[in-house]
Design an enzyme around this catalytic site. Sequence first.
Site, PDB file in Angstrom:
ATOM      1  N   HIS A  99       0.853  -1.201   0.000  1.00 23.39           N
ATOM      2  CA  HIS A  99       0.000   0.000   0.000  1.00 23.39           C
ATOM      3  C   HIS A  99       0.880   1.240   0.000  1.00 23.39           C
ATOM      4  O   HIS A  99       1.961   1.252   0.585  1.00 23.39           O
ATOM      5  CB  HIS A  99      -0.983   0.008   1.180  1.00 23.39           C
ATOM      6  CG  HIS A  99      -0.364   0.024   2.548  1.00 23.39           C
ATOM      7  ND1 HIS A  99       0.011   1.199   3.185  1.00 23.39           N
ATOM      8  CD2 HIS A  99      -0.052  -0.963   3.409  1.00 23.39           C
ATOM      9  CE1 HIS A  99       0.516   0.919   4.374  1.00 23.39           C
ATOM     10  NE2 HIS A  99       0.493  -0.396   4.539  1.00 23.39           N
ATOM     11  N   ASP A 101      -0.457   4.359   0.794  1.00 22.19           N
ATOM     12  CA  ASP A 101      -0.899   5.344   1.786  1.00 22.19           C
ATOM     13  C   ASP A 101      -0.124   5.127   3.076  1.00 22.19           C
ATOM     14  O   ASP A 101       0.430   4.043   3.323  1.00 22.19           O
ATOM     15  CB  ASP A 101      -2.406   5.236   2.027  1.00 22.19           C
ATOM     16  CG  ASP A 101      -2.796   3.978   2.802  1.00 22.19           C
ATOM     17  OD1 ASP A 101      -2.447   2.877   2.308  1.00 22.19           O
ATOM     18  OD2 ASP A 101      -3.431   4.073   3.864  1.00 22.19           O
ATOM     19  N   ASP A 132       6.580   1.085   5.918  1.00 20.63           N
ATOM     20  CA  ASP A 132       5.149   0.758   5.940  1.00 20.63           C
ATOM     21  C   ASP A 132       4.362   1.761   5.097  1.00 20.63           C
ATOM     22  O   ASP A 132       3.887   2.746   5.620  1.00 20.63           O
ATOM     23  CB  ASP A 132       4.660   0.788   7.400  1.00 20.63           C
ATOM     24  CG  ASP A 132       3.211   0.402   7.555  1.00 20.63           C
ATOM     25  OD1 ASP A 132       2.693  -0.333   6.698  1.00 20.63           O
ATOM     26  OD2 ASP A 132       2.589   0.854   8.535  1.00 20.63           O
ATOM     27  N   GLU A 165      -5.151   1.577   3.206  1.00 24.02           N
ATOM     28  CA  GLU A 165      -4.988   0.500   4.183  1.00 24.02           C
ATOM     29  C   GLU A 165      -4.929   1.040   5.601  1.00 24.02           C
ATOM     30  O   GLU A 165      -5.518   0.469   6.531  1.00 24.02           O
ATOM     31  CB  GLU A 165      -3.719  -0.299   3.869  1.00 24.02           C
ATOM     32  CG  GLU A 165      -3.596  -1.611   4.630  1.00 24.02           C
ATOM     33  CD  GLU A 165      -2.997  -1.458   6.020  1.00 24.02           C
ATOM     34  OE1 GLU A 165      -3.199  -2.372   6.844  1.00 24.02           O
ATOM     35  OE2 GLU A 165      -2.335  -0.430   6.278  1.00 24.02           O
ATOM     36  N   HIS A 432       4.380   3.702  12.259  1.00 25.20           N
ATOM     37  CA  HIS A 432       3.292   4.443  12.903  1.00 25.20           C
ATOM     38  C   HIS A 432       3.806   5.428  13.957  1.00 25.20           C
ATOM     39  O   HIS A 432       2.999   6.156  14.551  1.00 25.20           O
ATOM     40  CB  HIS A 432       2.249   3.520  13.548  1.00 25.20           C
ATOM     41  CG  HIS A 432       1.485   2.695  12.564  1.00 25.20           C
ATOM     42  ND1 HIS A 432       0.240   2.157  12.839  1.00 25.20           N
ATOM     43  CD2 HIS A 432       1.772   2.294  11.299  1.00 25.20           C
ATOM     44  CE1 HIS A 432      -0.185   1.461  11.798  1.00 25.20           C
ATOM     45  NE2 HIS A 432       0.734   1.531  10.842  1.00 25.20           N
TER      46      HIS A 432
END
Length: 461
Positions: A99, A101, A132, A165, A432
């Site tokens: 992904h 995003d 990620d 996602e 994150h």
Amino acid sequence: MSTQSTPAAAGTQSIAERVAAMMPRARTELAELVAFRSVADFEQFPRDESEAAAEWVASALRAEGFQDVALLDTPDGTQSVYGVLPGPEGAPTVLLYAHYDVQPPLDEEAWTTPPFELTERNGRWYGRGAADCKGGVIMHLLALRALKADGGVPVTVKVIAEGSEEQGTGGLEQYAEQHPELLRADTIVIGDTGNFRVGLPTVTSTLRGMTLVRVQVDTLEGNLHSGQFGGAAPDALAALVRMLDSLRAEDGSTVVDGLTEGPAWEGLQYAEEDFRRDAKVLDGVELIGSGTVADRVWARPAVTVLGIDCPPVVGATPSVQAGARALVSLRVPPGVDAAEANELLMAHLERHTPWGARVRVEQAGQGQPFSADTASPAYAAMAEALRVAYPGEEMQYAGQGGSIPLCSTLAALYPEAEILLIGLSEPEAQIHAVNESVSPEELERLSVAEALFLRGYAKGH
């Protein structure tokens, strides 16, 4: 890599050398991709940034000879990128997923270097999405380029790069259900997890699912002076705090009325001292929950309060709050239905609302848990590929506490397909969080492994 003169060893060495030679280009491309602020929260981030990132991926696929390249408008208002690279007649089809995003950067001032500017530091590449999962997009491209330069790609390849996602809004899942033939494949490689440790090749065999709810509590028509009314006037923020506290046992374990824990984890274990280091737990602070760390993070439900709308300390007034709101996430392990867990969570919060306060709980996102069939031929091919790409190491199996909702959708649509999960999000990547990074060595080795997997899988099919 081995330098033995067998054809297999020569092919392996050639793939490794080709990937190594492509790493400078990979860094340049990852920098270009990281520069897009492609957060699929269009209330806070520009839509055109995500659209530009999607077009970058589409252009990269076209440049590699992919056909039917398309920007798919998914029902949640985002775009996923799709393309097909035809293989030899009769060859199996492999779907490669990543992904583009990313999570919001959080406090940009807390980053050592700008979050949307790929920066090399201490042997790692820093930037939001570096691991990620924009790095996953680059990993797929590297593997395919190495094969093309070394005789050709021996399978038909489909690529899908998702655009939402991280938001958990289910756009690609819904699109796949509406177009069930689009992503059909013999094997699916999800490039969105990570090794248990840098240098330890790991496939993720289970994923927890997730449900996300918003909780609104109201008690008064408006805020009141705490000196004049405090002590009798029902405080909405205090009510919300009590409701959220009801989701924890004394030891910090998750408690949702009617929700069961599930079986213990049977696989690679997570030493407590390693977890404390990876999670950067402060000295003297205890871990929460009971059982092994692997039980707690891979095989049991886990509730997290993601945010609370309430006055900040700076600028706060002496007021009884009339309303308060929270966003709550509940991770659920394989064997637990996310929709049922959602109903239990909503009912629990309503049941534990004090003082007759008015409460409204609404679903904000959901994804089912996933468990892979690790006895399939594709896993054997991946084990061999990782053994070669990581000399002296054997493939390990681990769980992941996070969710990739598409996995369960694909497993339901294509029950015969083999699904493998690999990726670049090992603990040092700090996905994150601020200062997310990727190990270029992991990117190189996993790209080699994916190329060798595609070649080995084609031979054994």
